[in-house]
Design an enzyme around this catalytic site. Structure first.
Site, mmCIF file in Angstrom:
data_model
loop_
_atom_site.group_PDB
_atom_site.id
_atom_site.type_symbol
_atom_site.label_atom_id
_atom_site.label_comp_id
_atom_site.label_asym_id
_atom_site.label_seq_id
_atom_site.Cartn_x
_atom_site.Cartn_y
_atom_site.Cartn_z
ATOM 1 N N THR A 555 -57.722 57.089 80.457
ATOM 2 C CA THR A 555 -58.197 58.464 80.612
ATOM 3 C C THR A 555 -58.400 59.057 79.221
ATOM 4 O O THR A 555 -58.166 58.400 78.217
ATOM 5 C CB THR A 555 -57.153 59.334 81.334
ATOM 6 N N ALA A 611 -63.991 51.295 69.719
ATOM 7 C CA ALA A 611 -63.974 50.651 71.045
ATOM 8 C C ALA A 611 -63.427 49.226 70.948
ATOM 9 O O ALA A 611 -62.290 49.047 70.531
ATOM 10 C CB ALA A 611 -65.359 50.683 71.671
ATOM 11 N N LYS A 682 -60.203 59.818 64.886
ATOM 12 C CA LYS A 682 -60.259 58.389 64.555
ATOM 13 C C LYS A 682 -59.860 58.132 63.110
ATOM 14 O O LYS A 682 -59.093 57.214 62.825
ATOM 15 C CB LYS A 682 -61.672 57.843 64.818
#
Ligand code: ADP
Ligand code: ASP
Ligand code: MG
Length: 815
Positions: A555, A611, A682
């Protein structure tokens, strides 16, 4: 001569009895044999139940009696021809006698151990009668002998001691002149020297068979049951358990003493004296080779650990106090007291300080033991030399057994670390000097997990089961489930990882299956699942208490991120693509890392940056091998790349952002990407992983958005402001175009400072040709001072993110 014993399941239905008869007839062709039978499966329990009800003046004893009656009459009528009325009459007479006994118990509402034995003896008397009649009717040369006339015991009802002198003489004399090819004996039952009915203890039919086999020096003893041998662990609790081909007598004894019910513990001793091998075979699968227990077999070169067994419902009692130190005789008095009360001590551990003695007994004996000990030591307790006995309940013993463990180092270390890794707390340890057995006392709740953990570690040849719980099945979650479904077979065969999804949830519903969800139609099943809350999900994961559990957060939700702590504290690993935890305040980030170390639970979040690209893992490896990061230059937003690669004077900024969202390149709320917050998170994570302590506020965010864009209070309003401010975006574009530059949203980390912002990138720069949703990270380090280490590739999208999560899960499996 062979002695065969058939257990309750083997004689539990007419179908199974037919199977028994086939086996017997086959054997009887070549040599005479003796067959010991148990009561029909479940009947001993029912007899006890009916007696207890009758004793309590509960008329339901009649219902239970009727069930007992039906069961026997049904079996008889299915196996015996209608003409044979004698058999039916005989059975009815016996059942009537049983009913009278129960009525008597009801009347006087008393059930003594003596009457209990009389009552349960009906089970074996009835089953042996039926089998004999069926064999007779089929033309076999068969006789039934009542074992009560052969096996003579003391009067310790319900678990009598055998008088071997008389018993052996009886058996030898009886069989000296018999020429029947088959002799049927009821197991379990016996008589005292005074002629009262006694029994040999629950499960005692095995023992009957062993006594007879030893008295007659039989060639072998066969125990026919409902499983194909003695397994590496109880097959009802450990699915991967398998039958052990050969065991020594000592190993079999240890395993059965510590709970492997398939063999009644006293069974081994009589046959061991004469070297008679025991074969454990499966009535329902006679071809299976089963287990052979003998002296022939020495396992000097084979596996170290041979099996695991366990005993439920154990209590640990501790006697302690300063008054015990250096004073002899405490243990003697303690264990004498227990012996007088007939309390069986299953395990003892004493610390060398002699300050305490700790021992394990069955929970049934607690009251008796506690009372007796406190009385025996009343003086010392009153004088505060020792404390009143301490009792801990709800425990179990798990024992690892193998003759050869003593010759190998590190067995206990391996055992304890496997348990520790799975958060199984060991309350006490005992290892006999012979080292054939290492016993641990653990919580009853952990038994199944402990058995499976130990089994995996010692018996499964590197196999590892991973139990995965996934929260969030949007775009990425759905891909992850599909990838798992696709790869499962490969993982099992090639990597020996058995990956099971035990729980799945979205924000509304959740589904579970502790043997692994099939993943066929999972969406439909989730739709019809139970109501989900994060807390309930956690509770279920805890209750399953499975080894190698992994919680996967797919999530972008803060409440889910707030649950990690609770999972890690249960030694449950956490894998997350959700960046919120790792970019939250420093204290929380550090705490999660600390908990992960403390509870030995991996916390992996490779997908937080780039990712599926191996960015964090590479960085961690650089740092771990002693390198130091000096600077990081990166384009980390697949979404912003997509936006600026598609935005020009022919398109509208608003439309491009809308498209990026529709194609899944942005977070559910596109403002998180466009404002630069996502990129700031990030670079913050990379800075932290490089060893710099910083917070999100420390990162300079040079936003390219207008004030109106930034102030919008909903996604809808945000899109509206994008339309209103189209001019602003076109101006930005024109400026870059005039300089022949490309727009990239760049994150930088230099000497402890970090910033993010839109940059005009000139031709020739490594960022210039970055396409589509690609990410690029350049690490400048002490080892890579001029030419940076570059990681580049697709950095957004459901498939690559899912595969990054998947790699984190597998990394845990390979660990
Ligand atoms: P029977 O009625 O034939 O005497 P039992 O129920 O007494 O059968 O014993 C067989 C059962 O023992 C198996 O069905 C299994 O559930 C249990 N068991 C426990 N531990 C083991 C083990 N290590 N190997 C095989 N069976 C075991
Ligand atoms: N029928 C007895 C019991 O259930 C004995 C046996 O089956 O071995 O305990
Ligand atoms: Mg048994």
């Amino acid at each position: 001569m062979n002695v065969l014993k058939f257990g309750g399941t083997s004689v539990g239905s007419s179908e199974n009895i037919n199977q028994v008869i086939n086996i017997l007839e086959n054997y009887a062709k070549t040599e005479p044999l003796i067959c010991v039978v148990s009561a029909v499966g479940g009947i001993t329990n029912k007899l006890l139940k009916s007696g207890e009800l009758a004793q309590n003046k509960d008329e339901r004893y009649i219902t239970v009696f009727k069930e007992i009656r039906e069961a026997h009459l049904n079996i008889l009528s299915e196996l015996i021809s209608d003409q044979n009325s004698t058999a039916k009459e005989y059975l009815e007479t016996k059942l009537q006698a049983l009913k009278s006994l129960l009525d008597g118990i009801y009347l006087i509402n008393e059930l003594s151990p003596k009457t209990t034995d009389k009552l349960v003896s009906f089970g074996e008397l009835l089953s042996s009668y039926i089998i004999t009649e069926v064999l007779k009717e089929r033309g076999n040369n068969v006789i039934r002998k009542n074992s009560q006339e052969l096996i003579i015991t003391d009067s310790n009802f319900t678990k009598a001691e055998v008088n071997f002198d008389i018993t052996n003489a009886n058996i030898q004399s009886y069989f000296s002149d018999k020429n029947q090819s088959i002799t049927i004996l009821p197991g379990f039952i016996s008589k005292s020297e005074n002629g009262e009915q006694t029994t040999l203890g629950r499960g005692g039919s095995d023992f009957t068979a062993a006594i007879v086999a030893a008295a007659l020096k039989a060639t072998r003893l066969e125990i026919w049951t409902d499983v194909s041998g003695m397994y590496t662990a109880n097959p009802k609790l450990v699915k991967q358990a398998y039958p052990i081909k050969n065991l020594s007598y000592q190993e079999a004894m240890e395993l059965s003493h510590f709970g492997a019910k398939v063999l009644y513990p006293p069974t081994v001793q009589p046959v061991l004296d004469y070297n008679i091998p025991i074969h454990i075979k499966n009535t329902l699968e006679p071809e299976a080779s089963g287990t052979v227990i003998s002296n022939e077999y020495t396992n000097a070169k084979t596996t170290v650990a041979r099996g695991i067994s366990h005993i439920d419902n154990i209590s640990l009692l501790t006697l302690q106090g300063n008054g015990m130190v250096g004073i002899p005789g405490f243990s003697k008095r303690l264990f004498e007291t227990l012996a007088i009360e007939k309390v069986n001590v299953i395990l003892i551990t004493q610390a060398s300080s002699e300050h305490s003695i700790c021992f394990g007994i069955s929970e049934d004996d607690i009251v008796k033991a506690e009372k007796a000990i406190n009385l025996a030591f009343a003086n010392e307790i009153a004088l505060h030399k020792i404390d009143p006995i301490l009792v801990e309940k709800n425990l179990a013993i798990v024992a690892l057994v193998g003759d050869n463990m003593k010759n190998h180092q590190g067995v206990s270390g391996k055992l304890f670390s496997a348990l520790g890794k799975n958060n199984i707390n060991i309350r006490a340890i005992a290892q006999g000097a012979s080292e054939k057995n290492i016993s641990t006392v653990i919580s009853q709740n952990d038994v199944k997990k402990a058995l499976n953990t130990i089994h995996e570690r010692f018996f499964e040849d590197q196999n590892k089961q991973l139990n995965v719980f996934i929260t969030g099945v949007g775009n990425v979650g759905e891909r992850l489930v599909e990838q798992i479904k696709q790869q499962r077979k490969f993982l099992k065969e090639q990597l020996k990882i058995n990956l099971r999804v035990i729980g799945l949830s979205d924000s509304r519903k959740m589904i579970f299956d502790d043997s692994g969800l099939s993943l066929k139609n999972w969406k439909e099943r989730l739709e019809n699942g139970e109501q989900a809350t994060l807390q309930d999900f956690l509770e279920r994961v805890k209750t399953f208490n499975l080894r190698n559990s992994i919680f996967v957060d797919v999530t972008a939700n803060e409440s889910v991120a707030n649950m990690y702590e609770a999972y890690l504290r249960e030694s449950i690993a956490v894998v997350a693509c959700n960046k919120i935890a790792c970019s939250s305040n420093l204290e929380n980030y550090q705490n999660l890392k600390y908990l992960s170390r403390k509870y030995n639970a991996p916390f992996l979040y490779e997908t937080n940056v780039g990712a599926g690209l191996p960015v964090i893992d590479t960085l961690n490896n650089l740092i771990a091998s002693g390198d130091r990061v000096t600077s990081i230059q990166a384009v980390l937003s697949g979404s912003l790349n997509f936006v600026f690669n598609n935005f020009n004077d022919q398109t509208k900024f608003h439309d491009v952002v809308k498209q990026a969202q529709a194609e899944g390149y942005t977070e559910p709320d596109p403002r998180i990407d466009l404002s630069g917050v996502d990129v700031a998170r990030k670079i913050l994570i990379l800075a932290r992983e490089s060893g710099t302590d910083m917070n999100l506020e420390d990162i300079q965010n040079n936003s390219f958005l207008t004030k109106a864009n930034l102030d919008s209070d909903s996604v809808h309003n945000f899109y509206q402001t994008l339309i209103d401010d189209e001019d602003h975006f076109q101006k930005l574009y024109a400026s870059a175009k005039s300089k022949n530059c490309q727009f990239k949203y760049v994150a930088e980390f230099n000497n402890g400072q970090a910033q993010v912002g839109l940059k005009e990138i000139p031709v020739g720069h490594p960022f210039y040709n970055l396409e589509g949703k690609d990410n690029i990270v350049m690490f400048y380090t002490q080892r890579y001072p001029e030419q940076p280490m570059i990681i580049k590739g697709a950095g957004a999208g459901a498939d690559v993110t899912a595969s990054g999560l998947f790699s984190d899960i597998i990394r845990i499996g390979n660990n």
